[in-house]
Motif scaffolding. Structure first.
Motif, short mmCIF file in Angstrom:
data_model
loop_
_atom_site.label_atom_id
_atom_site.label_comp_id
_atom_site.label_asym_id
_atom_site.label_seq_id
_atom_site.Cartn_x
_atom_site.Cartn_y
_atom_site.Cartn_z
N VAL A 159 0.85 -1.19 0.00
CA VAL A 159 0.00 0.00 0.00
C VAL A 159 0.89 1.24 0.00
CG1 VAL A 159 -1.78 1.29 1.23
CG2 VAL A 159 -1.82 -1.21 1.26
N THR A 160 0.69 2.11 -0.99
CA THR A 160 1.50 3.32 -1.10
C THR A 160 0.71 4.59 -0.78
OG1 THR A 160 1.01 3.46 -3.46
CG2 THR A 160 3.02 2.29 -2.82
N HIS A 161 -0.59 4.55 -0.86
CA HIS A 161 -1.43 5.72 -0.58
C HIS A 161 -1.34 6.06 0.91
CE1 HIS A 161 -5.27 7.93 0.06
NE2 HIS A 161 -5.07 8.36 -1.18
N GLU A 162 -1.02 7.32 1.23
CA GLU A 162 -0.72 7.68 2.62
C GLU A 162 -1.89 7.44 3.55
OE1 GLU A 162 0.79 11.54 5.26
OE2 GLU A 162 0.66 11.68 3.07
N ARG A 163 -3.06 7.95 3.19
CA ARG A 163 -4.23 7.77 4.06
C ARG A 163 -4.66 6.31 4.05
NH1 ARG A 163 -8.61 12.18 3.22
NH2 ARG A 163 -6.95 13.43 4.16
N GLY A 164 -4.50 5.63 2.91
CA GLY A 164 -4.81 4.21 2.85
C GLY A 164 -3.94 3.41 3.79
N ARG A 165 -2.64 3.74 3.85
CA ARG A 165 -1.73 3.06 4.77
C ARG A 165 -2.15 3.27 6.23
NH1 ARG A 165 3.00 0.84 3.51
NH2 ARG A 165 3.79 1.30 5.60
N MET A 166 -2.59 4.50 6.54
CA MET A 166 -3.00 4.80 7.90
C MET A 166 -4.18 3.93 8.33
SD MET A 166 -4.26 8.46 9.45
CE MET A 166 -5.73 8.51 8.43
N PHE A 167 -5.21 3.87 7.47
CA PHE A 167 -6.39 3.08 7.83
C PHE A 167 -6.09 1.59 7.79
CE2 PHE A 167 -8.72 7.03 7.18
CZ PHE A 167 -9.67 6.95 8.18
N ARG A 168 -5.26 1.15 6.84
CA ARG A 168 -4.93 -0.28 6.78
C ARG A 168 -4.15 -0.70 8.04
NH1 ARG A 168 -4.25 -4.76 3.41
NH2 ARG A 168 -3.40 -6.38 4.77
N ALA A 169 -3.19 0.13 8.45
CA ALA A 169 -2.41 -0.19 9.65
C ALA A 169 -3.32 -0.23 10.87
CB ALA A 169 -1.29 0.83 9.84
N PHE A 170 -4.27 0.71 10.96
CA PHE A 170 -5.20 0.73 12.09
C PHE A 170 -6.08 -0.51 12.08
CE2 PHE A 170 -9.20 2.28 14.12
CZ PHE A 170 -8.68 2.49 15.39
N ALA A 171 -6.56 -0.90 10.90
CA ALA A 171 -7.41 -2.08 10.79
C ALA A 171 -6.64 -3.34 11.18
CB ALA A 171 -7.96 -2.21 9.37
N ASP A 172 -5.37 -3.41 10.78
CA ASP A 172 -4.55 -4.56 11.17
C ASP A 172 -4.33 -4.58 12.68
OD1 ASP A 172 -4.35 -5.40 8.56
OD2 ASP A 172 -2.32 -4.62 8.24
N GLN A 173 -4.09 -3.40 13.24
CA GLN A 173 -3.84 -3.31 14.67
C GLN A 173 -5.05 -3.75 15.48
OE1 GLN A 173 -2.87 0.67 15.94
NE2 GLN A 173 -3.08 0.19 18.10
N THR A 174 -6.24 -3.38 15.03
CA THR A 174 -7.46 -3.72 15.76
C THR A 174 -8.04 -5.07 15.34
OG1 THR A 174 -8.75 -2.44 14.14
CG2 THR A 174 -8.08 -1.30 16.15
N LYS A 175 -7.34 -5.75 14.42
CA LYS A 175 -7.79 -7.07 13.93
C LYS A 175 -9.21 -7.00 13.39
CE LYS A 175 -4.69 -9.84 16.83
NZ LYS A 175 -3.84 -8.70 17.24
N SER A 176 -9.48 -5.93 12.63
CA SER A 176 -10.81 -5.73 12.06
C SER A 176 -11.02 -6.64 10.84
CB SER A 176 -10.97 -4.27 11.63
OG SER A 176 -10.86 -3.40 12.73
N ASP A 177 -12.27 -6.81 10.47
CA ASP A 177 -12.62 -7.51 9.24
C ASP A 177 -12.43 -6.50 8.10
OD1 ASP A 177 -14.02 -8.50 6.98
OD2 ASP A 177 -15.32 -9.72 8.26
N ARG A 178 -11.32 -6.61 7.38
CA ARG A 178 -10.98 -5.61 6.38
C ARG A 178 -11.93 -5.62 5.19
NH1 ARG A 178 -6.93 -6.81 3.98
NH2 ARG A 178 -6.25 -8.81 4.87
N VAL A 179 -12.47 -6.78 4.85
CA VAL A 179 -13.41 -6.85 3.73
C VAL A 179 -14.70 -6.11 4.09
CG1 VAL A 179 -14.75 -8.39 2.25
CG2 VAL A 179 -12.42 -9.02 2.94
N ALA A 180 -15.15 -6.27 5.33
CA ALA A 180 -16.34 -5.55 5.79
C ALA A 180 -16.09 -4.04 5.80
CB ALA A 180 -16.75 -6.03 7.18
N LEU A 181 -14.92 -3.63 6.24
CA LEU A 181 -14.60 -2.20 6.27
C LEU A 181 -14.52 -1.63 4.85
CD1 LEU A 181 -11.91 -1.83 9.09
CD2 LEU A 181 -14.38 -1.36 9.21
N ALA A 182 -13.96 -2.39 3.93
CA ALA A 182 -13.90 -1.93 2.54
C ALA A 182 -15.30 -1.78 1.97
CB ALA A 182 -13.08 -2.90 1.70
N ALA A 183 -16.19 -2.71 2.30
CA ALA A 183 -17.58 -2.59 1.85
C ALA A 183 -18.23 -1.35 2.45
CB ALA A 183 -18.36 -3.85 2.23
N CYS A 184 -17.97 -1.12 3.72
CA CYS A 184 -18.56 0.03 4.42
C CYS A 184 -18.10 1.35 3.81
CB CYS A 184 -18.19 -0.04 5.90
SG CYS A 184 -18.78 1.36 6.88
#
Length: 261
Positions: A159-184
């Protein structure tokens, strides 16, 4: 008053399990808190001290984990994440708890959901506190498709997009369902028109950090609403404004001016 960590319960709505807590003074004026994207009731409201701040002041404090987040169900269908649909979860929680009308407070995506709740369920809303979202409620808040792409990416490394990296790192940290978040994030950014904002005729406080590059002007949004006041949260960006002392003080003063039901 010392509040223990809130106990979460669940109720069923729209085929989904919605997690929530109901804390503070059970006889106090009810306030429902609606969190932002990729967050949760704990992250948005408990950890930054809002539950304690409001509970210590005598409010009955409720918050839900929005669908796709926290301990609630996490569908992968983008059609299930439109703001009006998510506002229906909040109204259903009030029904579940037997509460006819409440103060509503939302941050970022939660502010958008709160506005849709006030528009489509006006009889349920005594007042609105909108944080982290100003005129972007009407004009949009930029291109968030790269965030959805970042959430779907195989790893943070690509991931190279700055804000994308921020949200992806946060989602990984919180062990979120990333597919659900992408849908949201794909469908929850529904806009309200100027005319629709003008129909939201309840006392409203709109707080945005002066360093927030996402939300847009709180003054411009407040100018569209019959009973709204804008608040600048000095020096705070989108992530840090939510727990700011200036915001908390203004919110308590705003609620006190409305008075008990």
């Amino acid at each position: 008053m010392t509040l223990d960590p809130p106990l979460f319960s669940k109720f069923r709505h729209d085929g989904l399990d919605i997690a929530f807590f109901d804390a503070g003074d059970p006889s106090g004026d009810p306030i429902l808190l609606i969190h932002g994207f990729a967050s949760s009731a704990n992250v948005n409201w408990v950890f930054p001290g809002w539950l304690k701040t409001l509970g210590d002041t005598g409010y009955r404090v409720m918050a839900l984990d929005n669908r796709g987040h926290g301990a609630s169900s996490k569908p992968h269908d983008p059609a299930l994440y439109h703001a009006e649909v998510m506002a229906g979860d909040a109204a259903a929680l009030l029904d579940h708890l037997g509460i006819a009308k409440a103060h509503i407070m939302g941050y970022s995506m939660g502010a958008r959901i709160s506005a849709f709740l006030a528009l489509y369920h006006p009889d349920r809303v005594r007042s609105l506190i909108l944080g982290g979202l100003g005129i972007g409620m009407v004009t949009g808040v930029g291109d968030w498709d790269p965030i959805a792409d970042a959430l779907r990416a195989p790893s943070l490394d690509v991931v190279t997009h700055e804000r994308g990296r921020m949200f992806r790192a946060f989602a990984d940290q919180t062990k979120s369902d990333r597919v659900a978040l992408a849908a949201c994030i794909s469908t929850s950014r529904d806009l309200l028109t100027q005319a629709e904002m003008a129909r939201i005729d309840v006392p409203a406080l709109i707080g945005v950090g002066t360093a927030d590059d996402i939300a847009g002007s709180p003054q411009e949004l407040a100018a569209l609403m019959p009973q709204a006041t804008a608040l600048d949260i000095p020096g705070r960006d989108h992530m840090l404004a939510v727990g700011d002392r200036v915001f908390k003080k203004a919110a308590l003063e705003f609620l006190a001016a409305i008075g008990p039901a």
